[in-house]
Design a protein around this motif. Structure first.
Motif, PDB file in Angstrom:
ATOM      1  N   GLU A   1       0.935  -1.357   0.499  1.00 45.19           N
ATOM      2  CA  GLU A   1       0.248  -0.240   0.318  1.00 45.19           C
ATOM      3  C   GLU A   1       0.745   1.553   0.020  1.00 45.19           C
ATOM      4  N   THR A   2       1.644   1.365   0.650  1.00 42.28           N
ATOM      5  CA  THR A   2       2.735   2.569   1.105  1.00 42.28           C
ATOM      6  C   THR A   2       3.832   2.458  -0.909  1.00 42.28           C
TER       7      THR A   2
ATOM      8  N   ALA B   1       1.314   3.546  -3.094  1.00 41.61           N
ATOM      9  CA  ALA B   1       1.175   5.196  -2.457  1.00 41.61           C
ATOM     10  C   ALA B   1       2.222   6.714  -3.469  1.00 41.61           C
TER      11      ALA B   1
ATOM     12  N   HIS C   1       2.232   6.440  -6.567  1.00 42.43           N
ATOM     13  CA  HIS C   1       0.987   7.703  -6.999  1.00 42.43           C
ATOM     14  C   HIS C   1       1.947   9.002  -6.786  1.00 42.43           C
TER      15      HIS C   1
ATOM     16  N   ALA D   1      -8.714  11.169  -1.623  1.00 42.05           N
ATOM     17  CA  ALA D   1      -7.683  10.200  -1.286  1.00 42.05           C
ATOM     18  C   ALA D   1      -6.614  10.547  -2.150  1.00 42.05           C
TER      19      ALA D   1
ATOM     20  N   ALA E   1      -3.246  14.826  -0.492  1.00 38.79           N
ATOM     21  CA  ALA E   1      -3.773  14.180   0.397  1.00 38.79           C
ATOM     22  C   ALA E   1      -2.583  12.736   0.219  1.00 38.79           C
ATOM     23  N   LEU E   2      -1.899  12.372  -1.149  1.00 44.67           N
ATOM     24  CA  LEU E   2      -0.861  11.286  -1.081  1.00 44.67           C
ATOM     25  C   LEU E   2       0.088  11.654   0.185  1.00 44.67           C
TER      26      LEU E   2
ATOM     27  N   ASP F   1       0.495  13.454   2.470  1.00 45.46           N
ATOM     28  CA  ASP F   1      -0.146  13.059   3.788  1.00 45.46           C
ATOM     29  C   ASP F   1      -0.100  11.578   4.345  1.00 45.46           C
ATOM     30  N   ARG F   2      -1.018  11.123   3.105  1.00 41.79           N
ATOM     31  CA  ARG F   2      -1.056   9.605   3.891  1.00 41.79           C
ATOM     32  C   ARG F   2       0.424   9.415   4.006  1.00 41.79           C
TER      33      ARG F   2
ATOM     34  N   VAL G   1       1.631   9.796   7.208  1.00 38.46           N
ATOM     35  CA  VAL G   1       0.896   8.887   8.570  1.00 38.46           C
ATOM     36  C   VAL G   1       2.098   7.756   8.630  1.00 38.46           C
ATOM     37  N   ALA G   2       2.022   7.238   6.902  1.00 37.73           N
ATOM     38  CA  ALA G   2       2.335   5.747   6.594  1.00 37.73           C
ATOM     39  C   ALA G   2       3.285   5.026   7.701  1.00 37.73           C
ATOM     40  N   MET G   3       4.854   6.667   7.414  1.00 35.68           N
ATOM     41  CA  MET G   3       5.832   6.285   8.356  1.00 35.68           C
ATOM     42  C   MET G   3       6.507   6.725   9.635  1.00 35.68           C
ATOM     43  N   GLY G   4       4.982   7.158  10.071  1.00 35.08           N
ATOM     44  CA  GLY G   4       4.581   6.803  11.694  1.00 35.08           C
ATOM     45  C   GLY G   4       6.362   7.482  12.317  1.00 35.08           C
TER      46      GLY G   4
ATOM     47  N   ALA H   1       2.167  18.363   9.138  1.00 29.98           N
ATOM     48  CA  ALA H   1       1.940  17.113  10.580  1.00 29.98           C
ATOM     49  C   ALA H   1       2.116  17.294  12.070  1.00 29.98           C
TER      50      ALA H   1
ATOM     51  N   ARG I   1      -6.242  21.296   8.147  1.00 31.87           N
ATOM     52  CA  ARG I   1      -6.928  20.384   7.758  1.00 31.87           C
ATOM     53  C   ARG I   1      -6.898  19.489   8.847  1.00 31.87           C
TER      54      ARG I   1
ATOM     55  N   MET J   1      -7.590   5.633  -5.303  1.00 29.73           N
ATOM     56  CA  MET J   1      -6.967   5.199  -4.539  1.00 29.73           C
ATOM     57  C   MET J   1      -8.549   5.055  -3.797  1.00 29.73           C
TER      58      MET J   1
ATOM     59  N   PHE K   1     -13.573  12.135   1.326  1.00 25.87           N
ATOM     60  CA  PHE K   1     -12.157  12.753   1.968  1.00 25.87           C
ATOM     61  C   PHE K   1     -11.871  12.016   1.825  1.00 25.87           C
ATOM     62  N   ALA K   2      -9.948  12.108   2.090  1.00 25.61           N
ATOM     63  CA  ALA K   2      -9.401  11.045   2.779  1.00 25.61           C
ATOM     64  C   ALA K   2      -8.330  12.029   3.916  1.00 25.61           C
ATOM     65  N   ARG K   3      -7.962  11.949   5.242  1.00 26.13           N
ATOM     66  CA  ARG K   3      -7.101  12.533   5.788  1.00 26.13           C
ATOM     67  C   ARG K   3      -6.732  11.915   6.623  1.00 26.13           C
ATOM     68  N   ALA K   4      -5.475  12.717   7.996  1.00 25.67           N
ATOM     69  CA  ALA K   4      -4.853  11.906   8.764  1.00 25.67           C
ATOM     70  C   ALA K   4      -5.814  12.562  10.261  1.00 25.67           C
TER      71      ALA K   4
ATOM     72  N   ARG L   1      -2.203   8.232  15.242  1.00 33.57           N
ATOM     73  CA  ARG L   1      -2.475   9.157  13.873  1.00 33.57           C
ATOM     74  C   ARG L   1      -2.802   7.632  13.553  1.00 33.57           C
TER      75      ARG L   1
ATOM     76  N   TRP M   1      -4.689   7.189   9.130  1.00 39.44           N
ATOM     77  CA  TRP M   1      -5.342   8.088   7.724  1.00 39.44           C
ATOM     78  C   TRP M   1      -6.662   7.245   7.158  1.00 39.44           C
TER      79      TRP M   1
ATOM     80  N   GLU N   1     -10.374   7.622   4.893  1.00 44.30           N
ATOM     81  CA  GLU N   1     -10.965   7.793   3.721  1.00 44.30           C
ATOM     82  C   GLU N   1     -12.381   7.678   3.864  1.00 44.30           C
TER      83      GLU N   1
ATOM     84  N   GLN O   1      -4.267   3.726   8.003  1.00 45.47           N
ATOM     85  CA  GLN O   1      -2.753   3.419   8.982  1.00 45.47           C
ATOM     86  C   GLN O   1      -3.363   3.997  10.456  1.00 45.47           C
TER      87      GLN O   1
ATOM     88  N   HIS P   1      -1.552   4.721  13.449  1.00 46.22           N
ATOM     89  CA  HIS P   1       0.026   4.254  14.370  1.00 46.22           C
ATOM     90  C   HIS P   1      -0.330   4.961  16.453  1.00 46.22           C
TER      91      HIS P   1
END
Lengths: 318, 452
Positions: free
Chosen positions: A138-139, A142, A145, A205, A210-211, A213-214, A217-220, A243, A318, B1, B60-63, B74, B76, B78, B95, B97
């Motif tokens: 998934e990461t 993304a 993308h 998304a 958003a990509l 930002d996501r 988040v995925a990197m934690g 963030a 946001r 996505m 919407f897609a947000r943290a 935290r 993610w 959708e 996601q 965490h």
């Protein structure tokens, strides 16, 4: 001087709506009046800033036009220019849209500057490469993308264009709403017939912002790696900074502009980025050496406090 | 996505933005945030996003950031219209965490304690730099006499109006020594804590103080008394807390004994601390439950025929390990000596365990504790004599008071043991007395009705 008895002070016969109109007019004029001094300083060249360069202004104009053209289909029968002009005016009055377009233009210029001076690849940063090679599918997807979206974004910025579907959801809704408002004359219904389709296809998304930002988040906890501008590249750097600090993305974009080194330094410290990494990023944006030196002694809490005192108008986070 | 099945968790809301169903970990967070399932969304950031997504009908897609008291999360998410076309939203979590929340830093925690104390204070006063009263406020009927006395004595030191516990120093004292002191107030059965907040705040020489008096036990709510319905809060507490505390102790012991694998010495010590604190907590909870039982109106004991000699030997046997660990010798009457009495077996044992346990705790290493029996007319007596520091006459008077610690803090006692023991002895028709000379040890004697 004789008072007009109809408009006399305290007269109960003031026509409904008249006072409101006058107050609105006054408020409009107020905004322009307050802008006089800062605008004059800018136009006289006394304010060292690239924030209102001709290229930036032209970029915003171009994006507005591009949005209007996407929103108002060519109906074929009437001349289109006046309708597009009217829609542009409506769009620029929508809260937040001009701020957003301005931030996009500035972001693209920051990426160009880094590429030209420092040979940083504006699209594929070391961090993005690492994410593309991530074990989580998934990461990795993304990240791929984002790479494509960033390349598209930079090309579109050169052409001063912006796809409607790249807007954040609230702004996307606002511009569609404006388009319906512009076309509420029945004759124009055909011009907006395509809007429900655009709306149904929208997916935040898939937007570039958003990509990024996501991925942050995925990197934690690993997102700290994005605190280095040279390592992360502009879009991931901005997403991580926003963030980690809770500041709007637009404020972070502003921090990458010439003359904004102090803001960048404080934001990075607030985000808890290590001093050496902050200093390296500052050198990338040509911050004065005194500033690079000064930030070393500032704790994250102190940085947060200094930023909280900044009067920069923020778009809602946001 | 596009929405897909490979998300971590899915959830669904209805047209009123209530969470209808949710997978873990979202479901757990909803509950830990105080929500129900189904029910209104209790995760603020998610609730705000769902409302917007539903109103606009957009994807919407947000943290989102949230916390549940233990972790900062935290995620993610959708959010888009539901696939079945019903009003409401479909949520996909992609996601997740969690990071443990950082402990409050010392200064913040300190400030917060003051905020709490200020909110709980039943009496507040402004003092000048010498801790003399400038103004006093209290709405507590219990403190009305103190309030009146203090208002009549503005300009005098606040310490004139109440009793600072365990205080042998000469007043006036430095405010840091008085802050947190336990105080007694005439006319109030409760114990109080005094807090002094220096003003102005950063730590230069204070120009004055705020004084708070906070009760150590909450005000008894004025409940309508129902005959026969005893409040047994302590009992319920003990049964509710017993299990969890026992688990804490057992786990800490497991770690301490390195049963789960090799471990750094520091952590072994921490585990021992946890186990010791757990045992203290457990004994406190048991004591509170006992206290409540013996203070209840209908408390009685069973009069069995027992042998006080046997009980003395049993108590010594049970605590033998603890005594050996301190190289303390426990001398008990030989098996041949008997001392029949009328009392409840387990209550007498409980009292003896308390007396011998105290003796072990306060006696020096390598000393001797002697248990001896005596018969005085209709009384059967057992005496526990130690070679500890002994007690002054004043201490002997205070000894049996509820929560009395004689200034000893942090040694694991609750200040309830002797009080409970004496109440038990009295309930069995007996008593406990103490004889001591400072420096020559103490002799605690339990006397109960003798049997033929």
């Amino acid at each position: 001087m004789a008072y007009d008895p109809v408009m006399g002070v305290g007269e109960p016969t003031v026509r409904a709506g008249a006072a409101e109109r006058l107050l609105d007019g006054l408020a409009e004029g107020e905004a322009a009046a307050q802008a006089i001094a800062p605008m004059l300083r800018l136009r006289l060249g006394h304010a060292e800033t690239g924030l209102f360069d001709e290229a930036v202004i032209a970029g915003i104009r171009g994006m507005l036009r591009d949005l209007a053209e996407q929103l108002l289909a060519d109906a074929g029968d009437a001349p289109r220019e006046p309708a597009l002009d009217a829609l542009e005016r409506l769009l620029s009055a929508r809260p937040g849209l001009l701020d957003h377009l301005h931030a996009l233009a500035l972001e693209a210029r920051a990426a160009e500057r880094l590429q030209a001076r420092l040979r940083l690849d504006p699209v594929v940063s070391p961090l993005l490469q690492a994410l593309i090679a991530a074990p989580e599918p998934e990461t990795a997807a993304a990240a791929m993308h984002l790479l494509a979206a960033e390349a598209r974004f930079l090309r579109q910025q050169q052409q001063m264009r912006l796809p409607v579907a790249e807007l954040p959801a609230e702004l996307f809704d606002a511009v569609l709403d404006a388009a319906r408002g512009a076309a509420d004359v029945p004759d124009d219904a055909q011009a907006v017939a395509h809007l429900p389709g655009i709306r149904a296809a929208y997916d935040e998304a898939a937007t570039r912002i958003a990509l990024a930002d996501r991925l942050v988040v995925a990197m934690g906890a690993g997102a700290v790696a994005a605190g280095s501008l040279a390592h992360a590249g502009v879009p991931l750097f901005l997403a991580a900074l926003s963030a980690a600090t809770g500041e709007a993305r637009g404020v972070c974009v502003l921090a990458l502009q010439p003359g904004q080194g102090a803001r960048l330094a404080l934001l990075l410290r607030k985000a808890g980025v290590k001093r050496e990494v902050v200093q390296a990023s500052l050198l990338l944006v040509d911050a004065p050496p005194a500033l690079v030196e000064a930030i070393a002694g500032i704790s994250p809490a102190a940085a947060a406090a200094m930023l909280a005192g900044s009067t920069t108008v923020r778009e809602p986070a946001r | 996505m596009t929405p897909s099945a490979d998300a971590l968790a899915h959830a669904e809301t209805d047209g009123d933005d209530r969470l209808l169903r949710a997978d873990e970990p979202l479901a757990g967070l909803q509950l830990r945030c105080g929500g129900t399932l189904p029910g209104a969304i209790a995760i603020p950031a998610l609730a705000a996003l769902v409302v917007r997504a539903r109103r606009l009908g957009l994807r919407f897609a947000r943290a989102i950031a949230a916390q549940d008291g233990a972790e900062a999360i935290r995620a993610w998410v959708e959010i888009g219209p539901r696939a079945d076309g019903e009003p409401g939203c479909a949520i996909a979590v992609r996601q997740w965490h969690g990071t443990p929340l950082a402990a409050e830093d010392g200064a913040t925690g300190h400030d917060r304690r003051f905020e709490i104390d200020r909110a709980l204070a039943e009496l507040t006063a402004r003092l000048d730099a010498r801790q003399h009263l400038l103004a006093v406020e209290s709405a507590s009927p219990e403190l009305a006499p103190l309030l009146a006395a203090m208002r009549g004595g503005l300009g005098r030191p606040w310490t004139d109006f109440l009793h600072i516990r365990g205080e042998h120093h000469r007043l006036p004292m430095h405010w840091r020594l008085l802050d947190g002191a336990s105080v007694g107030i005439d006319g109030s059965p409760r114990q109080w804590t005094a807090r002094l907040l220096p003003l102005p705040r950063p730590h230069a020489t204070p120009a004055g103080f705020e004084l708070f008096l906070c009760a150590q036990t909450p005000q008894e709510p004025a409940l309508p008394s129902v005959p026969g319905a005893e409040r047994l809060f302590g009992r319920e507490l003990a049964s509710a807390l017993g299990g969890p505390i026992a688990r804490i102790i057992a786990r800490a012991e497991t770690i301490r004994a390195r049963l789960a694998g090799p471990l750094d010495e520091d952590y072994v010590r921490y585990a021992a601390d946890i186990a010791a604190a757990g045992e203290h907590l457990m004994s406190l909870v048991t004591d509170l439950a006992d206290l409540e039982v013996i203070e209840a109106a209908g408390f009685t004991t069973v009069a069995e025929t027992i042998d006080l000699g046997d009980l003395a030997r049993r108590a010594a046997g049970i605590l033998g390990g603890r005594a050996r660990a301190r190289a303390i010798t426990l001398l008990v009457p030989p098996d041949s000596v008997q001392c029949p009495a009328h009392a409840e077996f387990r209550r007498v044992l409980q009292v003896l365990l308390n007396l011998v346990g105290n003796a072990i705790q306060y006696a020096p290493d390598h000393s001797t504790i002697t248990l001896s029996l005596a018969r005085q007319g209709e009384r059967a007596c057992v005496t526990v004599a130690d070679e500890g520091p002994g007690l002054s006459a004043e201490q002997q008077v205070k000894l049996f008071t509820k929560f009395e610690r004689l200034g000893r803090a942090g040694d694991g006692g609750s200040g309830l043991g002797l009080y409970i023991s004496r109440r038990l002895a009295q309930a069995m028709g007996g008593d406990i007395s103490v004889a001591s000379t400072p420096g020559e040890g103490a002799r605690f004697t339990l006397e109960i009705p003798a049997a033929a």
